[in-house]
Motif scaffolding. Structure first.
Motif, PDB file in Angstrom:
ATOM      1  N   VAL A   1      44.423  34.127  39.350  1.00  0.00           N
ATOM      2  CA  VAL A   1      43.902  35.432  39.742  1.00  0.00           C
ATOM      3  C   VAL A   1      42.673  35.739  38.890  1.00  0.00           C
ATOM      4  O   VAL A   1      42.752  35.735  37.659  1.00  0.00           O
ATOM      5  CB  VAL A   1      44.962  36.540  39.553  1.00  0.00           C
ATOM      6  N   THR A   2      41.556  35.995  39.526  1.00  0.00           N
ATOM      7  CA  THR A   2      40.327  36.320  38.807  1.00  0.00           C
ATOM      8  C   THR A   2      40.509  37.617  38.035  1.00  0.00           C
ATOM      9  O   THR A   2      41.077  38.588  38.545  1.00  0.00           O
ATOM     10  CB  THR A   2      39.160  36.461  39.796  1.00  0.00           C
ATOM     11  N   SER A   3      40.008  37.641  36.819  1.00  0.00           N
ATOM     12  CA  SER A   3      40.211  38.811  35.960  1.00  0.00           C
ATOM     13  C   SER A   3      39.379  40.000  36.434  1.00  0.00           C
ATOM     14  O   SER A   3      38.456  39.878  37.245  1.00  0.00           O
ATOM     15  CB  SER A   3      39.837  38.488  34.519  1.00  0.00           C
ATOM     16  N   ARG A   4      39.709  41.143  35.864  1.00  0.00           N
ATOM     17  CA  ARG A   4      39.061  42.391  36.252  1.00  0.00           C
ATOM     18  C   ARG A   4      37.562  42.345  36.033  1.00  0.00           C
ATOM     19  O   ARG A   4      36.785  42.743  36.905  1.00  0.00           O
ATOM     20  CB  ARG A   4      39.659  43.542  35.440  1.00  0.00           C
ATOM     21  N   SER A   5      37.114  41.869  34.875  1.00  0.00           N
ATOM     22  CA  SER A   5      35.691  41.949  34.550  1.00  0.00           C
ATOM     23  C   SER A   5      34.848  41.164  35.539  1.00  0.00           C
ATOM     24  O   SER A   5      33.749  41.591  35.915  1.00  0.00           O
ATOM     25  CB  SER A   5      35.436  41.465  33.120  1.00  0.00           C
ATOM     26  N   SER A   6      35.332  40.009  36.000  1.00  0.00           N
ATOM     27  CA  SER A   6      34.576  39.244  36.994  1.00  0.00           C
ATOM     28  C   SER A   6      34.668  39.885  38.371  1.00  0.00           C
ATOM     29  O   SER A   6      33.675  39.957  39.100  1.00  0.00           O
ATOM     30  CB  SER A   6      35.097  37.806  37.050  1.00  0.00           C
ATOM     31  N   ALA A   7      35.852  40.366  38.741  1.00  0.00           N
ATOM     32  CA  ALA A   7      36.018  40.965  40.073  1.00  0.00           C
ATOM     33  C   ALA A   7      35.190  42.238  40.213  1.00  0.00           C
ATOM     34  O   ALA A   7      34.605  42.501  41.276  1.00  0.00           O
ATOM     35  CB  ALA A   7      37.493  41.261  40.328  1.00  0.00           C
ATOM     36  N   MET A   8      35.111  43.037  39.146  1.00  0.00           N
ATOM     37  CA  MET A   8      34.395  44.302  39.205  1.00  0.00           C
ATOM     38  C   MET A   8      32.895  44.110  39.403  1.00  0.00           C
ATOM     39  O   MET A   8      32.180  45.051  39.781  1.00  0.00           O
ATOM     40  CB  MET A   8      34.653  45.122  37.930  1.00  0.00           C
ATOM     41  N   THR A   9      32.396  42.923  39.156  1.00  0.00           N
ATOM     42  CA  THR A   9      30.978  42.642  39.359  1.00  0.00           C
ATOM     43  C   THR A   9      30.572  42.882  40.811  1.00  0.00           C
ATOM     44  O   THR A   9      29.407  43.191  41.105  1.00  0.00           O
ATOM     45  CB  THR A   9      30.672  41.179  38.979  1.00  0.00           C
ATOM     46  N   TYR A  10      31.546  42.778  41.717  1.00  0.00           N
ATOM     47  CA  TYR A  10      31.226  42.859  43.143  1.00  0.00           C
ATOM     48  C   TYR A  10      31.565  44.219  43.748  1.00  0.00           C
ATOM     49  O   TYR A  10      31.758  44.327  44.957  1.00  0.00           O
ATOM     50  CB  TYR A  10      31.939  41.725  43.881  1.00  0.00           C
ATOM     51  N   ARG A  11      31.603  45.243  42.915  1.00  0.00           N
ATOM     52  CA  ARG A  11      31.751  46.598  43.448  1.00  0.00           C
ATOM     53  C   ARG A  11      30.523  46.920  44.310  1.00  0.00           C
ATOM     54  O   ARG A  11      29.373  46.730  43.904  1.00  0.00           O
ATOM     55  CB  ARG A  11      31.865  47.612  42.308  1.00  0.00           C
ATOM     56  N   ASN A  12      30.762  47.373  45.519  1.00  0.00           N
ATOM     57  CA  ASN A  12      29.693  47.746  46.458  1.00  0.00           C
ATOM     58  C   ASN A  12      28.720  46.603  46.751  1.00  0.00           C
ATOM     59  O   ASN A  12      27.561  46.830  47.117  1.00  0.00           O
ATOM     60  CB  ASN A  12      28.902  48.950  45.919  1.00  0.00           C
ATOM     61  N   SER A  13      29.186  45.376  46.579  1.00  0.00           N
ATOM     62  CA  SER A  13      28.313  44.232  46.829  1.00  0.00           C
ATOM     63  C   SER A  13      28.054  44.068  48.326  1.00  0.00           C
ATOM     64  O   SER A  13      28.924  44.306  49.164  1.00  0.00           O
ATOM     65  CB  SER A  13      28.953  42.955  46.277  1.00  0.00           C
ATOM     66  N   ARG A  14      26.849  43.609  48.647  1.00  0.00           N
ATOM     67  CA  ARG A  14      26.506  43.333  50.047  1.00  0.00           C
ATOM     68  C   ARG A  14      26.840  41.893  50.425  1.00  0.00           C
ATOM     69  O   ARG A  14      26.657  41.509  51.578  1.00  0.00           O
ATOM     70  CB  ARG A  14      25.018  43.599  50.276  1.00  0.00           C
ATOM     71  N   LEU A  15      27.282  41.120  49.472  1.00  0.00           N
ATOM     72  CA  LEU A  15      27.646  39.737  49.758  1.00  0.00           C
ATOM     73  C   LEU A  15      28.902  39.694  50.622  1.00  0.00           C
ATOM     74  O   LEU A  15      29.790  40.541  50.496  1.00  0.00           O
ATOM     75  CB  LEU A  15      27.896  38.966  48.461  1.00  0.00           C
ATOM     76  N   GLY A  16      28.989  38.701  51.489  1.00  0.00           N
ATOM     77  CA  GLY A  16      30.176  38.514  52.294  1.00  0.00           C
ATOM     78  C   GLY A  16      31.299  37.899  51.497  1.00  0.00           C
ATOM     79  O   GLY A  16      31.086  37.330  50.416  1.00  0.00           O
ATOM     80  N   VAL A  17      32.513  37.997  52.040  1.00  0.00           N
ATOM     81  CA  VAL A  17      33.687  37.463  51.362  1.00  0.00           C
ATOM     82  C   VAL A  17      33.551  35.970  51.047  1.00  0.00           C
ATOM     83  O   VAL A  17      33.852  35.543  49.931  1.00  0.00           O
ATOM     84  CB  VAL A  17      34.962  37.734  52.184  1.00  0.00           C
ATOM     85  N   PRO A  18      33.080  35.123  51.993  1.00  0.00           N
ATOM     86  CA  PRO A  18      32.965  33.692  51.658  1.00  0.00           C
ATOM     87  C   PRO A  18      32.079  33.426  50.450  1.00  0.00           C
ATOM     88  O   PRO A  18      32.396  32.575  49.615  1.00  0.00           O
ATOM     89  CB  PRO A  18      32.381  33.083  52.938  1.00  0.00           C
ATOM     90  N   GLU A  19      30.958  34.179  50.332  1.00  0.00           N
ATOM     91  CA  GLU A  19      30.056  33.942  49.207  1.00  0.00           C
ATOM     92  C   GLU A  19      30.663  34.437  47.890  1.00  0.00           C
ATOM     93  O   GLU A  19      30.564  33.778  46.850  1.00  0.00           O
ATOM     94  CB  GLU A  19      28.719  34.639  49.457  1.00  0.00           C
ATOM     95  N   ILE A  20      31.314  35.598  47.928  1.00  0.00           N
ATOM     96  CA  ILE A  20      31.977  36.104  46.722  1.00  0.00           C
ATOM     97  C   ILE A  20      33.054  35.118  46.276  1.00  0.00           C
ATOM     98  O   ILE A  20      33.171  34.790  45.090  1.00  0.00           O
ATOM     99  CB  ILE A  20      32.582  37.497  46.983  1.00  0.00           C
TER     100      ILE A  20
END
Length: 773
Positions: free
Chosen positions: A360-379
């Motif tokens: 499971v990816t940790s919080r600090s890395s996951a939070m980087t993608y708040r409001n990201s315009r990237l699609g799920v595959p790229e994230i």
């Protein structure tokens, strides 16, 4: 026995018969109502002791009060006839309903969810049905489910399971019943609620397909099939079924109880939520399964199915073994409530991180993608995960609602979604429900210990929980102001809920973060100790507290073995904690166990791939372990691939080039490091010049360094060592030892300390640090 009176019950007509007795519609002449009277087989209760036990158990069954459970009213004996009095449920049994063929999927889900509700109510009272089958489920005229005969299988057969030395007839088990028994029940092992979920899986299979999952009729062959043979996928028989319902049924029919649903409530939730997902991607899933099933059948026939681990590779293809929880969307409409959604995201991540088989990816890395315009595959590609969890959280009144969906990265397809709602005081139970449902959906292995920890939750004062989430939010700023605000909120949480162990662990983390940088260690560390002690008194299995306590034992008390046990236990409790792995890697590195340290830092980086600190920590054991070429390659790659981590990599690269005596490259790296950070700290230059033999320049720079208020005693000691001024070097090391500064723990392995190693005083310092010399 028609018109016979048993106590005040007059038998009117026979309405059923089976291995557990004959059932009559009867008139309760005391209360003037119709009831069902089950007359037990002659000799079923052979003696008074057995009859008394039956009476006690019947009394327990009478306390089951649920709309989907037929109520037990009475148990009595008359003239050698033992009988049980129950609610009379008008309607048809599922067995009769199945005579006309399979049911529509919506009806299968509705009936299954009601049966699961009944099982959940019984399981909460410690009662396992043990004989769930279509004949024991009645559908009323309004379509409501009533489950009959809870617990009677055990009362009629006091032995656990079957006596395998006797025939099935002698064991008083009808063939129809065996077809619904879980493998562990057939083995005579102790059964629990999961055996009922297996039985319900068989019932669901029949409702969905119109046939049993098992084809054998001879009892011994049937038992062998249940124990050893996989069932045909329901959609092979009824192609129009959704993949979602098929997954639910097959989960129930897992031969290993550990791989089934953890609770009937979770099964009911999935059955109710399956309809919206049922319409997605049917043709593709059908083709994939059919091809896979055909290959498995062919390989089985030629005897190759288990060769070389081929079976596990086929089954494992496409499985989800890693995921990231993206920041939950806050539906409150209040921008000041960000801390709540962030906190709920972090707590869900922490719950999932308790499962060792799941990355499971940790919080600090996951939070980087708040409001990201990237699609799920790229994230997912950037985080190197198989799937992501998206969702929202909303708090209204005294309730909290979480809606989540599981998206497969490769196809960007939603493969599961559900919503959960609880009272705000049960927020931890809510997160546990979500985490366990996710684990079931991806069919990841969860150990019994992990299952117990996931299910464990305590009520918390909603206001205290809110203060705790604010504390976590400000702690994440990693500034002095943030730390101080964090402490205020944690302390308020404890004032509202004195038993809130996580708030004490939060205080420990905050003082650990303030140690050295914002507070002297001898002031901060005792507060860390007090907070972790209290946290563990309240919750002896709190992983955050073990990590914090391990930090104190290692880097302040120098009790390396005790610290290692704490870090290992923290990782055992939460295998997905990046920081626990990193702290343990730090301990291993300063003790010279470099291979193990590299492995732990690697695990931390997998969990938190976007953390610049953890990325740079991977370079420490390479540098201190004198694996300089590997360190240079890794640092240069980090500089190319992650501009945010470049400054950290450059700082270590300057040290590595110094140790390799490539001084021009060391100075260039150090200057670039200072340029990025706008840092005027000159420690690295006098050390380089001293090692280079430029003594006059080194002394001038050292004199400037000594004038600074933020000077580092350890760095000054290393410069004096490189200059051959040992007395001064050991005097500054003594200052570092007295202050219990963290930098001194590198003394055992640091190449900068090589000029001091031959001095007896050096060995004395190592002994005081707890290192073997």
């Amino acid at each position: 026995m028609i018109e016979t009176r048993l106590s005040h019950y007059r038998l009117l007509e026979q309405i059923g018969a089976g291995g557990m007795g004959v059932v009559y519609r009867a008139r309760d002449e005391h209360l003037d109502r119709d009831v069902a009277v089950k007359v037990l087989p002659a000799g079923a209760l052979a003696d008074d002791a057995t009859r008394q036990r039956f009476r006690r158990e019947a009394h327990a069954l009478s306390r089951l009060n649920h709309p989907h459970i037929a109520t037990v009213f009475d148990f009595d004996s008359q003239d050698g006839v033992d009988f049980l009095v129950m609610e009379l449920v008008p309607g048809v049994s599922l067995a009769e309903r199945l005579a006309s063929g399979p049911l529509p999927e919506a009806e299968v889900c509705a009936i299954g969810a009601q049966i699961a509700d009944a099982l959940e109510a019984a399981h909460e009272q410690g009662i396992v049905h043990r004989d769930l089958k279509p004949g024991n489920v009645v559908l009323t005229k309004k379509g409501q489910v009533k489950v009959l005969d809870f617990g009677l299988a055990r009362l009629m057969r006091p032995r656990e399971g079957l006596d395998r030395s006797k025939s099935l007839t002698e064991a008083e088990v009808a063939v129809g019943t065996v077809a619904y028994m879980a493998p562990e029940q057939l083995l005579g092992q102790k059964v629990d609620a999961r055996a009922d979920l297996y039985s319900l899986g068989v019932v669901l299979y029949e409702l969905a397909t119109g046939r049993s999952p098992y084809r054998e009729k001879i009892p011994t062959a049937l038992i062998y099939e249940i124990m050893n043979q996989p069932v045909a996928a329901p959609r092979e028989i009824t192609p129009q079924l959704s993949p979602r319902l098929e997954t639910i049924i097959l989960n129930c029919l897992e031969k290993d109880p550990e791989r089934r649903y953890a609770s009937a409530r979770a099964l009911a939730d999935d059955l109710r939520s399956s309809a919206p997902v049922a319409r997605r991607g049917r043709a593709t899933h059908r083709l994939q399964f059919t091809a896979g099933a055909a290959m498995i059948i062919v390989l089985t026939l030629v005897g190759l199915f288990d060769a070389g681990g081929l079976r596990s590779r086929l089954i494992g293809a496409g499985r989800i073994q890693s995921l990231a929880v993206l920041p939950l969307e806050d539906l409150s409409g209040d921008s000041t409530q960000t801390y709540f959604a962030d906190g709920m995201t972090e707590e869900l991540i922490n719950r999932l991180a308790q499962i060792a088989a799941l990355k499971v990816t940790s919080r600090s890395s996951a939070m980087t993608y708040r409001n990201s315009r990237l699609g799920v595959p790229e994230i997912a590609r950037r985080l190197k995960v198989d799937a992501v969890i998206e969702g929202s959280v909303r708090r209204y009144g005294e309730s909290v609602r979480i809606a989540v969906q599981l998206v497969r990265a490769a196809t960007d397809k939603n493969i599961w979604s559900s919503s959960y709602e609880r009272d705000a005081g049960d927020v931890f139970a809510l997160q546990s429900d979500v985490a366990q449902s996710i684990a079931r959906q991806i069919r990841i292995a969860v150990t019994p210990q992990e299952r117990t920890r996931l299910a464990a939750s305590r009520r918390v004062d909603p206001a205290a929980h809110e203060e705790y989430l604010k504390g976590r939010y400000y702690f994440g700023e990693f500034t002095k102001a943030g730390f101080l605000k964090s402490l205020e909120h944690y302390q308020e949480a404890i004032a509202l809920d004195p038993g809130f162990a996580l708030a004490y662990a939060g205080i420990a983390d905050t003082y650990s973060g303030m140690s050295s940088t914002y507070m002297p260690p001898d002031s901060a560390i005792p507060l860390v100790v007090a907070s972790t002690t209290k946290a563990l008194q309240l919750d002896p299995e709190l992983p955050e507290a073990y990590t914090a306590r391990g930090y104190v034992k290692a880097f302040y008390d120098w009790r390396w073995r005790d610290a290692e046990r704490d870090f290992q236990h923290a990782i055992e409790l939460t295998p997905g904690s990046a920081w626990a792995h990193a702290e343990y890697g730090y301990l291993l590195a300063v003790n010279g166990r470099f291979d193990a340290a590299i492995a732990e830092f690697g695990k931390a980086h997998e969990i938190d791939p976007l953390s610049t600190l953890i990325s740079s920590m991977q370079l420490w054991p390479l540098n201190m372990g004198r694996r300089y070429d590997q360190a240079i390659t890794a640092a240069q790659r980090m500089i190319r691939e992650d501009s945010t981590a470049a400054w950290n990599a450059l700082g270590i690269l300057g040290q590595v080039y110094t140790h390799k005596r490539e001084f021009d490259k060391a100075i260039a790296a150090a200057r670039e490091y200072r340029r990025i950070l706008r840092d005027s700290t000159p420690e690295v230059f006098p050390l380089i010049h001293a090692m280079q033999g430029n003594r006059a320049q080194a002394l001038r720079e050292l004199d400037q360094l000594l004038q600074r208020h933020d000077r580092d005693p350890y760095s000054i000691a290393m410069i004096y060592g490189a200059l051959g001024m040992r007395d001064e070097a050991f005097a500054w090391l003594e200052k570092d030892m007295q202050a219990r500064r963290e930098s001194v723990i590198w003394l055992k392995v640091d190449p900068d300390a090589d000029p001091l190693r031959s001095d007896p005083r050096f060995r004395g310092l190592l002994r005081r640090l707890g290192f073997a010399t």
